[in-house]
Design a protein around this motif. Structure first.
Motif, short mmCIF file in Angstrom:
data_model
loop_
_atom_site.label_atom_id
_atom_site.label_comp_id
_atom_site.label_asym_id
_atom_site.label_seq_id
_atom_site.Cartn_x
_atom_site.Cartn_y
_atom_site.Cartn_z
N UNK A 34 0.90 -0.92 -0.41
CA UNK A 34 -0.28 0.23 0.33
C UNK A 34 0.64 1.41 -0.10
N UNK A 35 0.91 2.16 -1.25
CA UNK A 35 1.86 2.90 -1.05
C UNK A 35 0.42 4.30 -1.18
N UNK A 36 1.85 5.74 -0.77
CA UNK A 36 0.98 6.79 -1.09
C UNK A 36 1.65 7.86 -0.47
N UNK A 37 0.82 9.17 -0.31
CA UNK A 37 1.97 10.05 0.42
C UNK A 37 1.06 10.75 1.17
N UNK A 184 6.58 -17.96 2.56
CA UNK A 184 5.51 -17.72 1.52
C UNK A 184 4.35 -17.07 2.20
N UNK A 185 4.16 -15.89 3.07
CA UNK A 185 3.22 -15.63 3.62
C UNK A 185 2.82 -14.69 3.39
N UNK A 186 1.41 -14.07 3.18
CA UNK A 186 0.82 -13.76 3.28
C UNK A 186 0.91 -11.86 3.74
N UNK A 187 1.19 -11.27 2.58
CA UNK A 187 1.97 -10.10 3.52
C UNK A 187 0.79 -8.88 2.73
N UNK A 188 1.24 -7.65 3.80
CA UNK A 188 0.30 -6.33 3.70
C UNK A 188 1.34 -5.48 4.37
N UNK A 189 2.22 -4.61 3.30
CA UNK A 189 3.25 -3.76 3.20
C UNK A 189 3.00 -2.01 2.38
N UNK A 190 2.75 -1.41 4.31
CA UNK A 190 2.45 -0.09 4.16
C UNK A 190 4.30 0.98 4.34
N UNK A 191 3.84 1.76 3.14
CA UNK A 191 5.18 2.64 2.05
C UNK A 191 4.98 4.04 1.77
N UNK A 206 -1.98 1.58 -4.68
CA UNK A 206 -1.39 3.47 -4.96
C UNK A 206 -2.70 3.63 -4.76
N UNK A 207 -2.47 4.70 -3.61
CA UNK A 207 -3.82 5.21 -2.60
C UNK A 207 -3.67 6.63 -2.49
N UNK A 208 -4.55 8.05 -2.43
CA UNK A 208 -5.02 9.01 -2.62
C UNK A 208 -5.89 9.47 -2.33
N UNK A 209 -5.58 10.51 -1.44
CA UNK A 209 -7.07 10.90 -0.98
C UNK A 209 -8.36 10.13 -0.37
N UNK A 210 -8.08 8.33 0.21
CA UNK A 210 -8.40 7.10 0.75
C UNK A 210 -9.01 6.69 -0.46
#
Length: 373
Positions: A34-37, A184-191, A206-210
């Motif tokens: 999950x990426x975004x400002x 091999x684990x399911x992974x969610x990574x915020x940056x 890619x996230x922006x304004x929710x």
């Protein structure tokens, strides 16, 4: 291992809508970034997956289980935080085993689990040290060990490398990728770092304004961005945007842009599926698709079109040279091989590779899809 499905998810804090209809799915063993400002809602979304924030509306599924109302401890997830969140008075070993000890796991089983993760993370020599005796990278390894030792269905990372220096970030990024390949684990990574997202993830949101602007494999997010925000956010230096008008030259569709001495007609390598009523578009070109033009380049890359530009600022970075250019009254940026980089003040013939160009609608800012071949 596990699958994750987020369906039409909303989050409001009073009147403020932080997340707006999020739809994301992670396949078994997949690495999702999950990426975004800052402020785009990515950490809030991660907290909702973890159960640390409540759901306003929508659904979160882990495998075939709806977890909206399930307590964090019962979701079978492990989270690695930006701040490491280690107990300062405990050794690395005690930090890793604290959760297991709280759950009444037998000593022999705890010791076996610690040996396994310590070997995997190469921290065997650090187990008797306290966090204050460890470097930032070592602390992050211990934090990952604490998550790994639980053997959860789902790993969640919340900007785990943002407190590290540049070199250590690169090293730890490599270690995280190796770790995912091993377990091999399911992974969610915020940056917020688009390079981390591109190098680590099998798919990027890619996230922006929710809202999720694009959810796709890294190469497609980079080469065919869904809109101008994604195009501008992913990549450094950012994509160049040039106002253009669609026209026809010698029977071929082209983008007409302002250039020194008038207008340049750039033949399109891909015919657009539609044309805005105004005929106006925004031409997007990555810095690495600008070249110093010559006949040899034209022979190797027949989709390269020459235009005139002037170099204003040169920034050597070692392996490449970043050059600020002026073309037809517009500022653009090119990425050159150091041996071919123009000098400040030089006027040159610049080659634009139209095979990699994108067209955007100036009103909606959406990518204009390609037409049928």
């Amino acid at each position: 291992m596990a699958t994750l499905a987020i369906r039409d998810l909303y989050k409001r804090f009073g009147p403020v809508e932080v997340l707006k209809g999020i739809d994301i799915e992670a396949r078994d063993g997949e690495f999702i970034a999950l990426v975004g400002p800052s402020g785009c809602g990515k950490s809030t979304l991660l907290a909702m997956i973890a159960g640390l924030e409540t759901v306003t509306s929508g659904q979160i599924w882990i495998d075939d289980r709806l977890v909206n109302s399930v307590a964090p401890k019962d979701r079978d997830i492990a989270m690695v935080f930006q701040s490491y969140a280690l107990y300062p008075t405990m050794t690395a070993r005690q930090n890793i085993t604290f959760g297991m000890e709280s759950r009444g796991v037998p000593r022999a089983e705890r010791d076996q689990a610690v040996r396994k993760v310590a070997q995997l993370l190469q921290i065997e020599a650090l187990l008797n040290r306290k966090p204050g005796q460890l470097s930032g990278g070592q602390r992050q390894r211990v934090a990952m060990g604490r998550a790994l030792v639980r053997n959860p269905k789902l790993f969640l990372f919340d900007e785990p490398l943002s407190n590290l220096d540049a070199k250590l970030r690169v090293d730890m990024r490599t270690e995280i990728k190796k770790l995912h390949q091993r377990v091999g684990k399911t992974t969610v990574y915020v940056t917020h770092d688009q390079v981390e997202a591109m190098t680590l993830a099998s798919r990027i949101a890619v996230m922006h304004h929710g809202s999720v602007q694009q959810f796709d494999v890294p190469q497609r997010v980079y080469s065919r961005p869904a809109n101008m925000f994604v195009a501008g956010f992913m990549g450094s230096p950012t994509m160049n945007f040039l106002p253009a008008t669609l026209g026809v030259r010698d029977g071929d569709a082209c983008a007409e842009i302002a250039a020194d001495g008038g207008t340049a007609s750039l033949p399109l390598a891909r015919r657009p599926a539609r044309v805005p009523d105004s005929g106006k578009v925004v031409l997007g070109v990555r810095p690495e698709h600008l070249y110093r033009y010559d006949q040899d380049l034209k022979a190797r890359k027949p989709t390269v079109v020459p235009v005139t530009a002037s170099a204003e600022l040169v920034e050597p970075t070692g392996a490449e040279t970043i050059v600020a250019l002026r073309m037809g009254g517009h500022d653009i940026v090119g990425r050159f091989d150091p041996d071919a980089a123009p000098q400040p003040g030089e006027t040159l013939t610049l080659g634009i590779d139209m095979a990699h160009a994108c067209l955007f609608d100036p009103d909606t800012q959406l990518l204009i899809a390609d037409g049928a071949a």
